[in-house]
Write a protein that holds these residues in place. Sequence first.
Motif, PDB file in Angstrom:
ATOM      1  N   ALA A  86       0.826  -1.202   0.000  1.00  0.00           N
ATOM      2  CA  ALA A  86       0.000   0.000   0.000  1.00  0.00           C
ATOM      3  C   ALA A  86       0.863   1.257   0.000  1.00  0.00           C
ATOM      4  O   ALA A  86       0.534   2.243  -0.677  1.00  0.00           O
ATOM      5  CB  ALA A  86      -0.924  -0.012   1.222  1.00  0.00           C
ATOM      6  N   ALA A  87       1.966   1.236   0.744  1.00  0.00           N
ATOM      7  CA  ALA A  87       2.879   2.384   0.748  1.00  0.00           C
ATOM      8  C   ALA A  87       3.492   2.600  -0.631  1.00  0.00           C
ATOM      9  O   ALA A  87       3.674   3.745  -1.074  1.00  0.00           O
ATOM     10  CB  ALA A  87       3.979   2.169   1.787  1.00  0.00           C
ATOM     11  N   ASP A  90       0.817   4.144  -2.826  1.00  0.00           N
ATOM     12  CA  ASP A  90       0.636   5.533  -2.432  1.00  0.00           C
ATOM     13  C   ASP A  90       1.779   6.396  -2.954  1.00  0.00           C
ATOM     14  O   ASP A  90       1.556   7.539  -3.381  1.00  0.00           O
ATOM     15  CB  ASP A  90       0.548   5.618  -0.911  1.00  0.00           C
ATOM     16  CG  ASP A  90       0.293   7.040  -0.439  1.00  0.00           C
ATOM     17  OD1 ASP A  90      -0.762   7.592  -0.775  1.00  0.00           O
ATOM     18  OD2 ASP A  90       1.163   7.595   0.257  1.00  0.00           O
ATOM     19  N   ALA A  93       1.125   7.003  -6.606  1.00  0.00           N
ATOM     20  CA  ALA A  93       0.050   7.975  -6.791  1.00  0.00           C
ATOM     21  C   ALA A  93       0.520   9.390  -6.475  1.00  0.00           C
ATOM     22  O   ALA A  93       0.147  10.355  -7.161  1.00  0.00           O
ATOM     23  CB  ALA A  93      -1.140   7.605  -5.912  1.00  0.00           C
ATOM     24  N   ARG A  94       1.354   9.542  -5.451  1.00  0.00           N
ATOM     25  CA  ARG A  94       1.901  10.860  -5.126  1.00  0.00           C
ATOM     26  C   ARG A  94       2.827  11.360  -6.233  1.00  0.00           C
ATOM     27  O   ARG A  94       2.885  12.564  -6.506  1.00  0.00           O
ATOM     28  CB  ARG A  94       2.659  10.803  -3.806  1.00  0.00           C
ATOM     29  CG  ARG A  94       1.779  10.638  -2.572  1.00  0.00           C
ATOM     30  CD  ARG A  94       2.615  10.333  -1.350  1.00  0.00           C
ATOM     31  NE  ARG A  94       1.806  10.137  -0.163  1.00  0.00           N
ATOM     32  CZ  ARG A  94       1.586  11.064   0.770  1.00  0.00           C
ATOM     33  NH1 ARG A  94       2.134  12.254   0.634  1.00  0.00           N
ATOM     34  NH2 ARG A  94       0.831  10.806   1.810  1.00  0.00           N
ATOM     35  N   ARG A 104      -7.138  11.513  -5.958  1.00  0.00           N
ATOM     36  CA  ARG A 104      -6.204  10.466  -5.535  1.00  0.00           C
ATOM     37  C   ARG A 104      -6.716   9.079  -5.907  1.00  0.00           C
ATOM     38  O   ARG A 104      -5.939   8.203  -6.300  1.00  0.00           O
ATOM     39  CB  ARG A 104      -5.973  10.559  -4.025  1.00  0.00           C
ATOM     40  CG  ARG A 104      -4.947   9.570  -3.490  1.00  0.00           C
ATOM     41  CD  ARG A 104      -4.720   9.790  -2.003  1.00  0.00           C
ATOM     42  NE  ARG A 104      -3.745   8.827  -1.504  1.00  0.00           N
ATOM     43  CZ  ARG A 104      -4.057   7.595  -1.139  1.00  0.00           C
ATOM     44  NH1 ARG A 104      -5.317   7.164  -1.226  1.00  0.00           N
ATOM     45  NH2 ARG A 104      -3.119   6.771  -0.696  1.00  0.00           N
ATOM     46  N   LEU A 108      -4.683   6.346  -8.160  1.00  0.00           N
ATOM     47  CA  LEU A 108      -4.421   4.975  -7.726  1.00  0.00           C
ATOM     48  C   LEU A 108      -4.963   3.962  -8.717  1.00  0.00           C
ATOM     49  O   LEU A 108      -4.320   2.935  -8.990  1.00  0.00           O
ATOM     50  CB  LEU A 108      -5.029   4.752  -6.341  1.00  0.00           C
ATOM     51  CG  LEU A 108      -4.222   5.223  -5.137  1.00  0.00           C
ATOM     52  CD1 LEU A 108      -5.034   5.054  -3.863  1.00  0.00           C
ATOM     53  CD2 LEU A 108      -2.917   4.459  -5.029  1.00  0.00           C
ATOM     54  N   ALA A 208      -4.409   1.248   0.548  1.00  0.00           N
ATOM     55  CA  ALA A 208      -4.009   2.403  -0.259  1.00  0.00           C
ATOM     56  C   ALA A 208      -5.183   3.305  -0.586  1.00  0.00           C
ATOM     57  O   ALA A 208      -5.038   4.537  -0.635  1.00  0.00           O
ATOM     58  CB  ALA A 208      -3.331   1.928  -1.549  1.00  0.00           C
ATOM     59  N   PRO A 211      -6.441   5.120   3.448  1.00  0.00           N
ATOM     60  CA  PRO A 211      -5.450   5.010   4.529  1.00  0.00           C
ATOM     61  C   PRO A 211      -5.865   5.730   5.808  1.00  0.00           C
ATOM     62  O   PRO A 211      -5.505   5.312   6.904  1.00  0.00           O
ATOM     63  CB  PRO A 211      -4.198   5.642   3.914  1.00  0.00           C
ATOM     64  CG  PRO A 211      -4.725   6.603   2.901  1.00  0.00           C
ATOM     65  CD  PRO A 211      -5.989   6.002   2.361  1.00  0.00           C
ATOM     66  N   ASP A 235       2.329   8.919  10.563  1.00  0.00           N
ATOM     67  CA  ASP A 235       2.580   9.544   9.258  1.00  0.00           C
ATOM     68  C   ASP A 235       4.065   9.512   8.906  1.00  0.00           C
ATOM     69  O   ASP A 235       4.442   9.285   7.751  1.00  0.00           O
ATOM     70  CB  ASP A 235       2.082  10.989   9.266  1.00  0.00           C
ATOM     71  CG  ASP A 235       0.561  11.063   9.310  1.00  0.00           C
ATOM     72  OD1 ASP A 235      -0.086  10.046   8.997  1.00  0.00           O
ATOM     73  OD2 ASP A 235       0.027  12.127   9.685  1.00  0.00           O
ATOM     74  N   ARG A 242       7.499   4.453   2.484  1.00  0.00           N
ATOM     75  CA  ARG A 242       7.418   4.806   1.065  1.00  0.00           C
ATOM     76  C   ARG A 242       8.795   5.037   0.466  1.00  0.00           C
ATOM     77  O   ARG A 242       9.129   4.486  -0.593  1.00  0.00           O
ATOM     78  CB  ARG A 242       6.550   6.056   0.892  1.00  0.00           C
ATOM     79  CG  ARG A 242       5.073   5.819   1.011  1.00  0.00           C
ATOM     80  CD  ARG A 242       4.296   7.006   0.490  1.00  0.00           C
ATOM     81  NE  ARG A 242       4.620   8.228   1.192  1.00  0.00           N
ATOM     82  CZ  ARG A 242       3.989   8.657   2.284  1.00  0.00           C
ATOM     83  NH1 ARG A 242       3.011   7.944   2.797  1.00  0.00           N
ATOM     84  NH2 ARG A 242       4.329   9.792   2.854  1.00  0.00           N
TER      85      ARG A 242
END
Length: 394
Positions: A86-87, A90, A93-94, A104, A108, A208, A211, A235, A242
């Motif tokens: 999931a990280a 993410d 996606a970032r 977002r 994803l 993801a 979250p 966080d 990530r």
Amino acid sequence: MAAGASGPRRKDDSPLQRLDRSMSESRTGPEKLHEVVLRDTSADLPDARRSILATGLTLLAACVFLFLAWQTVSSLLLIFAGVLFAAFLDACARALAPVLPLNRAWRLTLVLLLFSALSGFGMVWGAGKLPEQTRLLLKVMDSQIDVLQEHLLSYGVDLLGPEWGRDFAQWLFSDQGRFLSHAQFLLGGASTLLTGALVILFLGILFAFDPNSHRESLVMLVKQSYRARTRAVMDEIGTVMRLWLVGQLIRIILMTLWVWIALYLIGLPGPFVLGLQAGLSNFIPYLGPIVAAIPIALVAMPLGSSLLIWAVLIYTIIQSVEGYVIGPLIQRQAVEIPPAWTLVAIVILGALFGVLGIALAMPLVAIGRVAIIRFYVEDYLGDNLKQTFNDGRS
């Protein structure tokens, strides 16, 4: 006057109560203080019992939690692998946010579609290339292991045992019972691997896409005054995961490409498979690159000593440049993990939980170090380390 001095007499008082009151009034100051202390102590006894009971129940709950965690540690490692996936989603996606100003969830979805297409292309391409190269490499390594066994037998060393056979097919098909047992073992291992991969895949997708709700479901378990701190540390741990995972994937891709091209140029058979296993072995630091050198040496041995030296030398140079130059440059934004503790974690988790423990040892050390520094060293011990991870962006 005497009645006024001693206070009004109650009509409902018994002679015993009046006697006790008169004795209490005749006590000195220290005796009255002692009586007050005893009364307060007896009033605090229920609170002390409740505190002891709460502490005992907390210790019992902690022991039960540790026992259940130990019994289900394989499942917990799968869940952690899903969190890592999931990280990674993410992070992708970032990375698309500056290029595609979309929601977002749409980014994803685009990332998942892109990886599905790449995976399908890789499976179609690899179905025609990988099996042939793999069979060739296994045949070459099998013959070289036989040669090595003969050399060792000449010195009286039986490395592989008396039941070692040069023909794997004859060893497998020598009797039906042995074949069925091996078939059951292979099918069981394949089903377990497939089930674990599906669990990691679906958990990563679910984590993801939402979250915040999953994080808040854990934050609500701590005191309300400490939830902001817990949320900030979680966080920060997510940022560390990530950056570390993306850095590891970049290192794996670079190592695969470099070893593939180098072994292809010197004429070694199966260069892509050898490069792929060399790249994937980089996921396990320190031990993985050493293990990856063994197949390269076995494949190069029958082609002559000069080619063997060149193959081992080129692999060593590539691994050294990647490990001491490229790797630190890529991972400089993530948390710096002490090498000794990483190796200790790999050995311990590998001995306890097998391959999955070895693969997840390094990210577990990374996030564990952040949690210990933030919660224990800074909050509990009160040390102000002023140590920032990820260049202070977390």
